[in-house]
Design a protein around this motif. Sequence first.
Motif, PDB file in Angstrom:
ATOM      1  N   GLU A 198      48.639  37.412  52.860  1.00  0.00           N
ATOM      2  CA  GLU A 198      47.409  36.945  53.483  1.00  0.00           C
ATOM      3  C   GLU A 198      46.847  38.015  54.411  1.00  0.00           C
TER       4      GLU A 198
ATOM      5  N   ARG B  50      40.568  37.728  57.933  1.00  0.00           N
ATOM      6  CA  ARG B  50      39.781  38.584  57.044  1.00  0.00           C
ATOM      7  C   ARG B  50      39.808  38.014  55.640  1.00  0.00           C
ATOM      8  N   THR B  51      38.921  38.495  54.783  1.00  0.00           N
ATOM      9  CA  THR B  51      38.910  38.054  53.406  1.00  0.00           C
ATOM     10  C   THR B  51      39.547  39.112  52.507  1.00  0.00           C
TER      11      THR B  51
ATOM     12  N   SER C  64      39.149  38.953  49.150  1.00  0.00           N
ATOM     13  CA  SER C  64      38.431  38.989  47.873  1.00  0.00           C
ATOM     14  C   SER C  64      37.812  40.338  47.512  1.00  0.00           C
TER      15      SER C  64
ATOM     16  N   ARG D 162      40.392  42.433  41.823  1.00  0.00           N
ATOM     17  CA  ARG D 162      39.710  41.652  42.852  1.00  0.00           C
ATOM     18  C   ARG D 162      39.430  40.211  42.423  1.00  0.00           C
TER      19      ARG D 162
ATOM     20  N   ARG E 205      46.114  35.044  42.450  1.00  0.00           N
ATOM     21  CA  ARG E 205      45.399  35.017  43.716  1.00  0.00           C
ATOM     22  C   ARG E 205      44.492  33.807  43.769  1.00  0.00           C
TER      23      ARG E 205
ATOM     24  N   ASN F 288      41.274  33.253  45.894  1.00  0.00           N
ATOM     25  CA  ASN F 288      40.358  33.861  46.856  1.00  0.00           C
ATOM     26  C   ASN F 288      39.770  32.818  47.816  1.00  0.00           C
TER      27      ASN F 288
ATOM     28  N   LYS G  24      41.527  30.557  49.184  1.00  0.00           N
ATOM     29  CA  LYS G  24      42.543  30.449  50.226  1.00  0.00           C
ATOM     30  C   LYS G  24      42.898  31.803  50.815  1.00  0.00           C
ATOM     31  N   ASN G  25      42.237  32.846  50.311  1.00  0.00           N
ATOM     32  CA  ASN G  25      42.459  34.180  50.867  1.00  0.00           C
ATOM     33  C   ASN G  25      43.922  34.603  50.768  1.00  0.00           C
ATOM     34  N   THR G  26      44.544  34.280  49.635  1.00  0.00           N
ATOM     35  CA  THR G  26      45.965  34.519  49.485  1.00  0.00           C
ATOM     36  C   THR G  26      46.276  35.061  48.089  1.00  0.00           C
TER      37      THR G  26
END
Length: 121
Positions: free
Chosen positions: A22, A26-27, A29, A52, A71, A73, A75-77
Amino acid sequence: VQLQASGGGLAQTGGSLRLSCEAPGRTLSPYAVGWFRQAPGKEREFVTSISRNGGFTYYADSVEGRFNISRDNAKNTVYLQMNSLNAEDTAVYFCAAGRVPNRQTYFYDYWGQGTLVTVSS
């Protein structure tokens, strides 16, 4: 971008673990993400990477068919599902973010602190 890898621990041979990467606040993606590992006394080596949008994934021969990178995106994980673990998988696992999902460490601009995975028989 500060990355945070988590989910490491002790597993038995044949067992499974899931690692997460994580970027708090921040993101992720905009970045390709890679997982690398480093065993004691050895160089850091490529494990897997993902583009990406998640459309492209790459694996080291040693983990192909056992590990799966994905991934979310929203959940930004980024996840690393590790199955059929063996002693050779014991290492500190690092996640890294960069512009392309490359196998070389120097293509990655941001690195997490690492999470230890120990596989015992």
